[in-house]
Scaffold this motif. Structure first.
Motif, PDB file in Angstrom:
ATOM      1  N   VAL A 190       0.847  -1.189   0.000  1.00  0.00           N
ATOM      2  CA  VAL A 190       0.000   0.000   0.000  1.00  0.00           C
ATOM      3  C   VAL A 190       0.883   1.240   0.000  1.00  0.00           C
ATOM      4  O   VAL A 190       1.861   1.314   0.749  1.00  0.00           O
ATOM      5  N   GLU A 191       0.542   2.192  -0.832  1.00  0.00           N
ATOM      6  CA  GLU A 191       1.279   3.458  -0.879  1.00  0.00           C
ATOM      7  C   GLU A 191       0.509   4.513  -0.083  1.00  0.00           C
ATOM      8  O   GLU A 191      -0.560   4.956  -0.503  1.00  0.00           O
ATOM      9  N   GLU A 226      -1.687  10.657   5.018  1.00  0.00           N
ATOM     10  CA  GLU A 226      -1.454   9.503   5.889  1.00  0.00           C
ATOM     11  C   GLU A 226      -0.019   9.477   6.409  1.00  0.00           C
ATOM     12  O   GLU A 226       0.222   9.130   7.565  1.00  0.00           O
ATOM     13  N   LEU A 227       0.929   9.853   5.546  1.00  0.00           N
ATOM     14  CA  LEU A 227       2.321   9.927   5.993  1.00  0.00           C
ATOM     15  C   LEU A 227       2.492  10.955   7.103  1.00  0.00           C
ATOM     16  O   LEU A 227       3.228  10.735   8.071  1.00  0.00           O
ATOM     17  N   ALA A 228       1.803  12.074   6.964  1.00  0.00           N
ATOM     18  CA  ALA A 228       1.875  13.115   7.993  1.00  0.00           C
ATOM     19  C   ALA A 228       1.273  12.614   9.305  1.00  0.00           C
ATOM     20  O   ALA A 228       1.805  12.896  10.391  1.00  0.00           O
ATOM     21  N   GLN A 229       0.186  11.840   9.208  1.00  0.00           N
ATOM     22  CA  GLN A 229      -0.422  11.273  10.412  1.00  0.00           C
ATOM     23  C   GLN A 229       0.534  10.297  11.104  1.00  0.00           C
ATOM     24  O   GLN A 229       0.643  10.291  12.334  1.00  0.00           O
ATOM     25  N   ILE A 230       1.213   9.472  10.312  1.00  0.00           N
ATOM     26  CA  ILE A 230       2.175   8.522  10.881  1.00  0.00           C
ATOM     27  C   ILE A 230       3.313   9.262  11.578  1.00  0.00           C
ATOM     28  O   ILE A 230       3.720   8.909  12.692  1.00  0.00           O
ATOM     29  N   ASP A 231       3.818  10.297  10.927  1.00  0.00           N
ATOM     30  CA  ASP A 231       4.906  11.078  11.522  1.00  0.00           C
ATOM     31  C   ASP A 231       4.462  11.722  12.835  1.00  0.00           C
ATOM     32  O   ASP A 231       5.216  11.738  13.815  1.00  0.00           O
ATOM     33  N   ASN A 232       3.243  12.248  12.863  1.00  0.00           N
ATOM     34  CA  ASN A 232       2.725  12.868  14.086  1.00  0.00           C
ATOM     35  C   ASN A 232       2.580  11.841  15.205  1.00  0.00           C
ATOM     36  O   ASN A 232       2.867  12.123  16.372  1.00  0.00           O
ATOM     37  N   LEU A 233       2.126  10.629  14.842  1.00  0.00           N
ATOM     38  CA  LEU A 233       1.963   9.566  15.840  1.00  0.00           C
ATOM     39  C   LEU A 233       3.313   9.188  16.449  1.00  0.00           C
ATOM     40  O   LEU A 233       3.449   9.083  17.671  1.00  0.00           O
ATOM     41  N   ILE A 234       4.294   8.979  15.588  1.00  0.00           N
ATOM     42  CA  ILE A 234       5.616   8.576  16.073  1.00  0.00           C
ATOM     43  C   ILE A 234       6.239   9.685  16.928  1.00  0.00           C
ATOM     44  O   ILE A 234       6.876   9.415  17.956  1.00  0.00           O
ATOM     45  N   GLY A 260      -1.204   1.872  12.268  1.00  0.00           N
ATOM     46  CA  GLY A 260      -0.359   0.691  12.416  1.00  0.00           C
ATOM     47  C   GLY A 260      -0.586  -0.311  11.299  1.00  0.00           C
ATOM     48  O   GLY A 260       0.357  -0.903  10.765  1.00  0.00           O
ATOM     49  N   GLU A 261      -1.848  -0.505  10.950  1.00  0.00           N
ATOM     50  CA  GLU A 261      -2.184  -1.391   9.829  1.00  0.00           C
ATOM     51  C   GLU A 261      -1.555  -0.888   8.537  1.00  0.00           C
ATOM     52  O   GLU A 261      -1.013  -1.657   7.738  1.00  0.00           O
ATOM     53  N   LEU A 262      -1.623   0.414   8.344  1.00  0.00           N
ATOM     54  CA  LEU A 262      -1.049   1.021   7.143  1.00  0.00           C
ATOM     55  C   LEU A 262       0.463   0.812   7.099  1.00  0.00           C
ATOM     56  O   LEU A 262       1.034   0.526   6.036  1.00  0.00           O
ATOM     57  N   ILE A 263       1.117   0.941   8.240  1.00  0.00           N
ATOM     58  CA  ILE A 263       2.567   0.736   8.294  1.00  0.00           C
ATOM     59  C   ILE A 263       2.913  -0.703   7.924  1.00  0.00           C
ATOM     60  O   ILE A 263       3.840  -0.961   7.152  1.00  0.00           O
ATOM     61  N   VAL A 264       2.168  -1.672   8.468  1.00  0.00           N
ATOM     62  CA  VAL A 264       2.444  -3.080   8.194  1.00  0.00           C
ATOM     63  C   VAL A 264       2.291  -3.387   6.708  1.00  0.00           C
ATOM     64  O   VAL A 264       3.077  -4.132   6.120  1.00  0.00           O
ATOM     65  N   ARG A 265       1.277  -2.811   6.093  1.00  0.00           N
ATOM     66  CA  ARG A 265       0.964  -3.134   4.701  1.00  0.00           C
ATOM     67  C   ARG A 265       1.762  -2.298   3.706  1.00  0.00           C
ATOM     68  O   ARG A 265       1.714  -2.571   2.509  1.00  0.00           O
ATOM     69  N   SER A 266       2.482  -1.287   4.182  1.00  0.00           N
ATOM     70  CA  SER A 266       3.230  -0.424   3.263  1.00  0.00           C
ATOM     71  C   SER A 266       4.729  -0.661   3.441  1.00  0.00           C
ATOM     72  O   SER A 266       5.160  -1.404   4.312  1.00  0.00           O
ATOM     73  N   ASN A 267       5.498  -0.023   2.592  1.00  0.00           N
ATOM     74  CA  ASN A 267       6.960  -0.089   2.728  1.00  0.00           C
ATOM     75  C   ASN A 267       7.465   1.180   3.409  1.00  0.00           C
ATOM     76  O   ASN A 267       8.487   1.748   3.017  1.00  0.00           O
ATOM     77  N   HIS A 268       6.747   1.595   4.435  1.00  0.00           N
ATOM     78  CA  HIS A 268       7.012   2.871   5.093  1.00  0.00           C
ATOM     79  C   HIS A 268       8.461   2.998   5.547  1.00  0.00           C
ATOM     80  O   HIS A 268       9.078   4.052   5.383  1.00  0.00           O
ATOM     81  N   PHE A 269       9.011   1.939   6.103  1.00  0.00           N
ATOM     82  CA  PHE A 269      10.355   2.024   6.681  1.00  0.00           C
ATOM     83  C   PHE A 269      11.460   1.911   5.628  1.00  0.00           C
ATOM     84  O   PHE A 269      12.628   2.016   5.958  1.00  0.00           O
ATOM     85  N   GLU A 270      11.065   1.650   4.387  1.00  0.00           N
ATOM     86  CA  GLU A 270      12.054   1.604   3.312  1.00  0.00           C
ATOM     87  C   GLU A 270      12.255   2.984   2.680  1.00  0.00           C
ATOM     88  O   GLU A 270      13.159   3.176   1.877  1.00  0.00           O
ATOM     89  N   ARG A 271      11.373   3.895   3.013  1.00  0.00           N
ATOM     90  CA  ARG A 271      11.466   5.237   2.424  1.00  0.00           C
ATOM     91  C   ARG A 271      12.728   5.947   2.904  1.00  0.00           C
ATOM     92  O   ARG A 271      13.080   5.884   4.065  1.00  0.00           O
ATOM     93  N   GLY A 272      13.369   6.626   1.997  1.00  0.00           N
ATOM     94  CA  GLY A 272      14.535   7.418   2.350  1.00  0.00           C
ATOM     95  C   GLY A 272      15.825   6.638   2.476  1.00  0.00           C
ATOM     96  O   GLY A 272      16.878   7.217   2.750  1.00  0.00           O
ATOM     97  N   LYS A 273      15.751   5.294   2.295  1.00  0.00           N
ATOM     98  CA  LYS A 273      16.985   4.508   2.408  1.00  0.00           C
ATOM     99  C   LYS A 273      17.760   4.549   1.099  1.00  0.00           C
ATOM    100  O   LYS A 273      17.192   4.656   0.029  1.00  0.00           O
TER     101      LYS A 273
END
Length: 589
Positions: A218-219, A224-232, A576-589
């Motif tokens: 999932v992209e 949604e990315l901003a929401q994830i950043d705010n959560l973290i 959290g579901e979105l993070i699991v289903r996406s490649n969120h942690f691969e971004r910026g590598k």
């Protein structure tokens, strides 16, 4: 020719009706789970549905093809009835839905399944009685009717529809049934964890679901990315204000126990662990709500090691093989590049797709049944033919003793795995006469045996001089599901979180923790904190267990996605579901 054409259309329509009803029966699975007697009710309805489906199909073939259709009948029966019955046995035997590719990896099923004889029910005779009755009915009619009659066939079709609709009408009228109840108890549960809901669907629909719902990365949108950043970012604030370990531990041992309930931690049943929980240097949280669905053992590892959990995807993270997640193992290697991370499991290393899970969690070493058998000529094995906890803990201890570097060791023992019938392979003479229920007695006997192995592992850590530098985490992948009523009355849904040998005094907080409900995902940030680790990026979805005030605010006692009214909680679940289903942690590598 016209008569044959109309006759063919009629029978084609009949078969389509039968197939449609079969689909309705399968789809009734989740709906029936709103009833207390759901398992039995669903089982009976599905057996009846399969029998009627088969009977209708056979009747249509017989009346369309005539005498030569008996060859087709034999062929169809040979193919259909075994498939339908395997589907039902699967439904009865497994309390949750396993992906079909995981089924293929099972080296032996007797440890997980009951015997076929035990799975049989008296009403299974409908599989044979109904089709045979239809054959005799057709033969009886065919000898008395010389010509094809549309009135007769329409009448039979109407009778068939009436018979097939009876179970559906019965279910709808069984109790007061309205759309509000349907939405609250079924629809939202399905949205949260479809694979768990597919428990009522059996093997064949499960396979189709797996094919249809193959994972797609999932992209996330910019919002949604901003929401994830705010959560973290919010979690970092929780992390910073809570307890900070001033004496960081070098090593970590995580004991992820199978189906472990907090009620087992009792001086009578588990004296070693009970005494450890009473020590002030132990942070003990007895009421932890599991957040795993579907493949619970895999989900348990994901939650404990990463703080992530996939709700709609039921934590089958192996569907996303290319994804990798921040974990306890990777955080320890980031601090010490020579840190060795490894898992020790009692099964084959590909069982439950453990090899895939290890890669996704960044765990380097993986030792399983074959490795332990190669180390020991005759290792102890339990009734599942998996490595017994005694040999498993001994193997893990030897691996730790041979290391000259920091380590993170995950041990996944199996003796607490159901079914809880007597296992003579477990060397434990404990006799708890006060426990009259056989399953509960066996459960506590195994808990007592496991307790001794935990004590032996700690003693070996002390003997090799590594105990003082090691944080030991004891928790469970999930609570004890699908057991007797007496066991359910004794063993609550809570699992424990135990952090042994920390560098602080938790006596006062432990007394408060007795009335606080935590959640599974809080284990990861707590472990980071007590290890003295503070990654710059992701540190979990929820506050650590050291922050009791923040924990209470979330209200984890009613944290199920389907019933919670806490919008903040639902937002965290969705992200959290979105993070699991996406490649969120691969971004910026």
């Amino acid at each position: 020719m016209k008569r044959i054409s109309r006759q063919s259309i009629l029978h084609l329509a009949l078969m389509l009706v039968v197939i449609a009803f079969w689909a309705v029966v399968e789809l009734l699975g989740p709906v029936l789970y709103i009833f207390e007697e759901s398992f039995l009710l669903l089982d009976v309805v599905r057996v009846t549905g399969h029998a009627l489906f088969h009977a209708g199909l056979i009747f249509a073939l017989l009346s369309l093809l005539g005498k030569g259709s008996f060859v087709a009948f034999v062929t169809l029966t040979t193919i259909y009835i075994p498939l339908a019955y395997v589907n039902l046995l699967y439904f009865r035997s497994f309390g949750i839905c396993f992906p079909f590719n995981m089924m293929l990896e099972f080296q032996q099923l007797q440890g997980l399944n009951q015997s076929i004889v035990e799975l049989m029910r008296w009403y299974d005779m409908l599989f044979l009685i109904v089709p045979i009755a239809m054959i005799f009915a057709y033969r009886w009619l065919s000898t008395r009717l010389q010509t094809f009659s549309y009135k007769l066939h329409y009448g039979l079709l109407a009778l068939y529809l009436l018979l097939t609709l009876c179970p559906v009408l019965y279910v709808i009228n069984y109790r007061q049934f309205d759309i509000t109840r349907l939405h609250s108890q079924i629809h939202e549960n399905y949205a949260m964890a479809p694979k768990r809901t597919y428990r009522g669907f059996g093997l064949l629909p499960s396979l189709s679901y797996q094919i249809w719902n193959r994972s797609q990365i999932v992209e996330p949108t910019e919002y949604e990315l901003a929401q994830i950043d705010n959560l973290i970012e919010a979690q970092h604030a929780y992390f910073d204000r809570a307890y900070t370990n001033t004496s960081a531990k070098t090593n970590c041992v995580i004991l992820l126990l199978e189906s472990f309930s907090s009620q087992a931690i009792h001086p009578h049943y588990m004296p070693v662990l009970h005494e450890l929980c009473r020590q002030n240097s132990t942070l003990y949280c007895p009421k932890v709500k599991q957040l795993t669905q579907g493949g619970k053992s895999i989900g348990g590892q994901l939650v404990v090691m990463t703080g992530l959990h996939g709700l709609r995807n039921s934590t089958f993270v192996t569907d996303f093989r290319s994804n990798s997640y921040p974990s306890m193992a990777s955080a320890m290697r980031d601090r010490s590049s020579d840190c060795y991370t490894f898992s020790v499991v009692s099964t084959d290393t590909n069982f439950w797709q453990q090899d895939v899970v290890n890669r996704q969690l960044g765990v380097e070493g993986l030792y399983g049944l074959r490795d332990i058998k190669a180390e020991y000529e005759e290792p102890c094995c339990n009734k599942h033919k998996w490595i017994d906890d005694k040999s498993l803990f001994s193997f893990a201890a030897e691996k730790i003793e041979g290391l000259n570097t920091p380590f993170c060791c995950v041990v996944v023992p199996s003796n607490m795995h159901s079914p809880y019938s007597y296992d003579s392979a477990i060397d434990c003479n404990a006799n708890f006469e006060e426990l009259e229920d056989g399953e509960l007695h066996e459960y506590m006997r195994r808990a007592n045996y496991l307790d001794r192995q935990i004590g032996a592992l700690i003693e070996r850590l002390k003997e090799c001089g590594k105990y003082e530098d090691t944080l030991i985490i004891v928790t469970s992948d999930h609570h004890v599901p699908y057991v007797s009523e007496e066991m359910n009355a004794v063993l609550t849904e809570y699992i424990p979180a135990i952090f042994i040998n920390t560098s602080a005094d938790w006596g006062e907080q432990n007394r408060r923790n007795e009335g606080v409900v935590f959640c599974h995902s809080q284990l990861y940030p707590t472990a980071l904190q007590l290890m003295g680790l503070h990654p710059e990026g992701y540190i979990g979805l929820f506050p650590p267990m050291t922050d009791v005030e923040a924990t209470v605010e979330y209200g984890f006692d009613s944290c199920d996605y389907a019933i919670t009214t806490n919008e903040q909680l639902k937002l965290v679940y969705d992200l959290g579901e979105l993070i699991v289903r996406s490649n969120h942690f691969e971004r910026g590598k």
